[in-house]
Design an enzyme around this catalytic site. Structure first.
Site, PDB file in Angstrom:
ATOM      1  N   TYR A 506       0.847  -1.206   0.000  1.00  0.00           N
ATOM      2  CA  TYR A 506       0.000   0.000   0.000  1.00  0.00           C
ATOM      3  C   TYR A 506       0.879   1.251   0.000  1.00  0.00           C
ATOM      4  O   TYR A 506       0.978   1.947  -0.971  1.00  0.00           O
ATOM      5  CB  TYR A 506      -0.969  -0.019   1.183  1.00  0.00           C
ATOM      6  CG  TYR A 506      -1.963   1.115   1.130  1.00  0.00           C
ATOM      7  CD1 TYR A 506      -3.078   1.037   0.310  1.00  0.00           C
ATOM      8  CD2 TYR A 506      -1.779   2.276   1.881  1.00  0.00           C
ATOM      9  CE1 TYR A 506      -3.987   2.081   0.231  1.00  0.00           C
ATOM     10  CE2 TYR A 506      -2.677   3.328   1.814  1.00  0.00           C
ATOM     11  CZ  TYR A 506      -3.781   3.234   0.992  1.00  0.00           C
ATOM     12  OH  TYR A 506      -4.682   4.273   0.914  1.00  0.00           O
ATOM     13  N   SER A 586      -6.486   0.997  -4.627  1.00  0.00           N
ATOM     14  CA  SER A 586      -6.558   2.416  -4.322  1.00  0.00           C
ATOM     15  C   SER A 586      -5.159   3.024  -4.430  1.00  0.00           C
ATOM     16  O   SER A 586      -4.535   2.957  -5.485  1.00  0.00           O
ATOM     17  CB  SER A 586      -7.187   2.613  -2.941  1.00  0.00           C
ATOM     18  OG  SER A 586      -7.567   3.943  -2.743  1.00  0.00           O
ATOM     19  N   ASP A 669     -17.773   4.543  -7.901  1.00  0.00           N
ATOM     20  CA  ASP A 669     -16.666   5.003  -7.066  1.00  0.00           C
ATOM     21  C   ASP A 669     -16.670   6.528  -7.031  1.00  0.00           C
ATOM     22  O   ASP A 669     -16.305   7.183  -7.992  1.00  0.00           O
ATOM     23  CB  ASP A 669     -15.337   4.493  -7.618  1.00  0.00           C
ATOM     24  CG  ASP A 669     -14.199   4.624  -6.615  1.00  0.00           C
ATOM     25  OD1 ASP A 669     -14.307   5.488  -5.715  1.00  0.00           O
ATOM     26  OD2 ASP A 669     -13.216   3.880  -6.722  1.00  0.00           O
ATOM     27  N   HIS A 703     -16.086   2.481  -3.850  1.00  0.00           N
ATOM     28  CA  HIS A 703     -14.632   2.334  -3.767  1.00  0.00           C
ATOM     29  C   HIS A 703     -14.231   1.106  -2.951  1.00  0.00           C
ATOM     30  O   HIS A 703     -13.229   0.455  -3.253  1.00  0.00           O
ATOM     31  CB  HIS A 703     -14.021   3.590  -3.142  1.00  0.00           C
ATOM     32  CG  HIS A 703     -12.531   3.594  -3.153  1.00  0.00           C
ATOM     33  ND1 HIS A 703     -11.795   3.714  -4.312  1.00  0.00           N
ATOM     34  CD2 HIS A 703     -11.625   3.472  -2.149  1.00  0.00           C
ATOM     35  CE1 HIS A 703     -10.501   3.682  -4.025  1.00  0.00           C
ATOM     36  NE2 HIS A 703     -10.373   3.535  -2.725  1.00  0.00           N
TER      37      HIS A 703
END
Length: 729
Positions: A506, A586, A669, A703
């Site tokens: 991430y 993301s 989203d 999302h």
């Protein structure tokens, strides 16, 4: 995910994907050149029957730099031609995915792993207990309650019956201090957009009012008053006219709603900031005296304001702290404010402030910073402080008196992750969760006074978790930084370089990725694979300094870290590049895009979920302006230079053998605009001489993906069947 608020430790694969066409390749900005290690192939683009995409000769000159954008037309998701293109792409992707040999078996196995009973830690309010639970055969979690510990549980909120197609979802929920009411978010397609509704717990009947504009009104932006007579909440105006998606966060206000009143008359409590790079939060003390408004500037600083609600008209807002480059998270308790902050302490400490004399120089240190551990979470329960620390990403839980004196350390079941304490600030009973990569989530009950714990609930997962082991390794990044990574695989796995491997990362928004039980990894492990989780800079596993080392002009450090992690897996004989899959969603989708455009030779497949990929124009869409503190903006010439250096969409080079890529996006989203996935898919399909590029769109999902089990297991089956199909070639 791009964090809606603070950190989350869980890794979730809630997917959608992306596919493409064969238009002319985009013309990248002149300063960008393929790295020497790129796998550039002289062959022409493989002939694949992608739905056609058109390109246009669109070039912006930004601060004197020409920036090509041939797929600009794919930004308008409401345009008829874009909708048709998207439908064609998703249909093509789903048809290709349906042919994959492992998909059926994976679908069955994921259903077994996810259609299980799951329970959250309970929250006690006014003698009533509230918790969420998903039963076997149920698609969504419901909210339950009971009076005391002995009575039978009763269903309070069950989104399984809210819509025939499952498109209406339950967001966050919060009981009043006396347990009489629960306020909760209702979301369409599990998007961020929401309304607030209120239910009377005893009768189960909804109050008639519906509060609009509750997109940001989660539990950090909703607070009950001390008498359960009303709520403070963050409200945004409706879209349209002067209100755009990108500017909307700065128009958020704090309002007060009295139960039973017309929401149109809700009192304005605090004005909007008019700065779209900020958003509001609100909280209140249990006794209803102190109201706290927090203005968050990205994920790097906060301003905090307090109001004495007992002072009547004299109780004007006054600053507790403002204009400082630090984060301040405030918990009010017994007319004192406990502040968890990185001010003077990159690893965080706890200070105490008197709201009647709030000047910064009067604050008192209660819990000092630890140089070798990061303070991750603070909770006030049972008139004590519950503190969660991280040391090399491993959690520890200790309890202290309100003045900071040590009380005891809670003995945990093993090495893993622990949640913050959950309970009433005045009550002895608290709960916390514990989990690890090989231990499913457990709920533990704690007596705050005595330190006694007992297991209240264990999640039962149909898998032989004892067959797997977790190893923590440390890799050396390009600049010499030591980066931790967890490697999960069978205990008897050979180190012969043949294991199919998934590398997850991430690296942003102060999100610490701590050990959690990954049901989605089980089928991969059962096929002899390994699953690696890299703790990259940009998160806050090592405090705010670790976060800042991976943001704005230092964002490349994050990509260097994940590349170093991949190289370590290869060098140490865990896997090979032709067996290595990279995965992220993301901000982690940005990580995937950057990794495969900088080192396409290092990965065989990529799972890129709800990603950011056009870093030149990201701030013009969705919640993008709230991320400017994290990434910078192309409006600034220095930021533009940094963004162009890694923006995945702008780094796509024709004639390059990119890995097989499954882009997974969603149709609703409202946080990260799906235009990123669309544009990147079109560019890759045109340019790549390597693996297939597919764009899968999940319908009726936001999302965070769909919140139905069936939608989730189908996404997982598609993702890992695609990955297996690529490494088997």
């Amino acid at each position: 995910m791009l964090a809606a608020r603070h950190t989350v430790a869980a890794l979730a694969l809630l997917a959608s994907a992306c596919g493409g066409a064969e238009p002319p390749a985009p013309r990248p900005a002149p300063p960008l050149k393929p790295p020497a290690s790129s796998a550039v192939a002289p062959a022409s683009v493989p002939v694949r029957a992608y739905p056609p995409s058109r390109s246009a000769d669109v070039i912006d000159t930004l601060h004197g730099v020409p920036v090509s954008d041939p797929y600009r037309w794919l930004e308008d998701g409401d345009a008829e031609d874009v909708r048709a293109w998207t439908q064609d792409q998703s249909a093509f992707a789903r048809a290709e995915l349906a042919k994959l040999p492992e998909r059926g078996a994976l679908l069955k196995r994921f259903r077994e792993l996810y259609d299980i009973e799951r329970v959250s830690a309970p929250l006690q309010r006014g003698g009533r207990y509230f918790w969420s639970k998903k039963s076997v055969g149920q698609e969504k979690e419901a909210v339950y309650w009971r009076q005391g510990k002995a009575s039978e549980p009763r269903v309070l909120l069950d989104p399984n019956g809210w819509s025939p197609d499952g498109s209406v979802s339950l967001g966050s929920w919060l009981p009043s201090w006396d347990g009489r009411y629960v306020v909760y978010q209702v979301r369409k397609n599990n998007s961020d957009e929401a309304t607030l509704e209120i239910v009377d717990v005893a009768t189960g009947k909804k109050l008639p009012e519906v509060l609009e504009g509750a997109k940001y009104a989660d539990t950090t932006a909703t607070a009950w008053d001390g008498k359960s007579a009303g709520i403070y909440y963050v409200k945004v105006p409706p879209l349209g006219g002067p209100v755009s998606v990108a500017d909307r966060p700065g128009l958020a206000e704090i309002r007060y709603h009295a139960l039973g009143d017309d929401p149109a008359r809700d009192r304005l409590v605090r004005e909007a900031t008019r700065d779209p790079k900020t958003f509001h939060q609100v909280s209140a003390s249990r006794d209803g005296r102190w109201l706290i408004a927090t203005v968050q500037h990205g994920w790097v600083s906060t301003d905090v304001y307090i109001q004495d609600l007992r002072a009547g008209k004299k109780g004007a807002w006054k600053p507790l702290i403002e204009g400082q480059p630090h984060l301040y998270w405030v918990d009010p308790h017994r007319d004192q404010l406990y502040v968890m902050t990185d001010d003077g302490a990159p690893n965080y400490r706890v200070l105490r402030a008197d709201p009647l004399r709030p000047a910064r120089e009067r604050w008192v240190e209660v819990v000092p910073e630890r140089r070798d551990e990061k303070l991750d979470r603070l909770a006030i329960v049972g008139n004590r402080l519950g503190l969660v620390y991280l040391k090399d990403v491993i959690a520890r839980l200790e309890v202290r008196e309100l003045d900071g004196r040590p009380a005891y350390e809670v003995k945990l079941p093993g090495v893993g992750s622990v949640s913050k304490l959950r309970g009433d600030p005045e009550d002895d009973e608290a709960h916390f969760t514990f989990e690890s990569f090989t231990r499913p989530l457990e709920i533990h009950e704690l007596s705050v006074r005595t330190g006694r714990t007992e297991v209240a609930y264990r999640t039962r997962v149909p898998a032989d978790t004892a067959a797997y082991a977790t190893e923590q390794v440390f890799v050396t990044s390009k600049d010499g930084t030591r980066v931790p990574m967890f490697v999960l695989q069978r205990k008897d796995a050979p180190r012969d370089g043949a294991a199919p491997a998934v590398l997850y990362g991430y690296g942003g928004f102060s999100m610490a990725i701590t050990p959690s039980f990954l049901s989605r990894a089980i089928p991969w492990l059962e096929r002899g694979g390994l699953f690696a989780v890299a703790n990259l800079r940009g998160g806050d596993e090592y405090g705010e300094a670790w976060h800042r080392a991976g943001m704005r002009h230092k964002k490349q450090n994050v990509f260097d870290d994940v590349i170093a992690a991949a190289e370590h897996l290869v060098r140490q004989g865990y896997t090979r590049p032709d067996r290595l899959v990279i995965e992220g969603r993301s901000n982690g989708g940005l990580l995937v895009g950057a990794a495969i455009t900088q080192r396409p030779d290092l990965f065989k497949a990529a799972l890129c979920q709800v990603p950011l990929l056009d870093m030149v124009r990201y701030h013009l869409f969705g919640s993008g302006k709230t991320w400017i503190e994290e990434y910078g903006s192309a409006d600034n010439p220095d930021d533009l230079r940094a963004l162009l250096a890694y923006s995945p969409y702008h780094r796509v080079r024709p004639g390059t053998a990119y890995p097989g890529v499954l882009l997974m996006s969603v149709d609703s989203d409202d946080r990260v605009d799906p235009m990123h996935a669309r544009k990147f898919a079109a560019a890759l399909q045109s340019a790549s001489t390597g693996g297939p590029v597919l764009l899968r769109i999940q319908e009726k999902a936001g999302h965070s993906g769909g919140d139905r089990v069936q939608a989730l297991v189908e996404e997982l089956a598609d993702a890992y069947a695609f990955a297996l199909s690529q490494i088997a070639r």
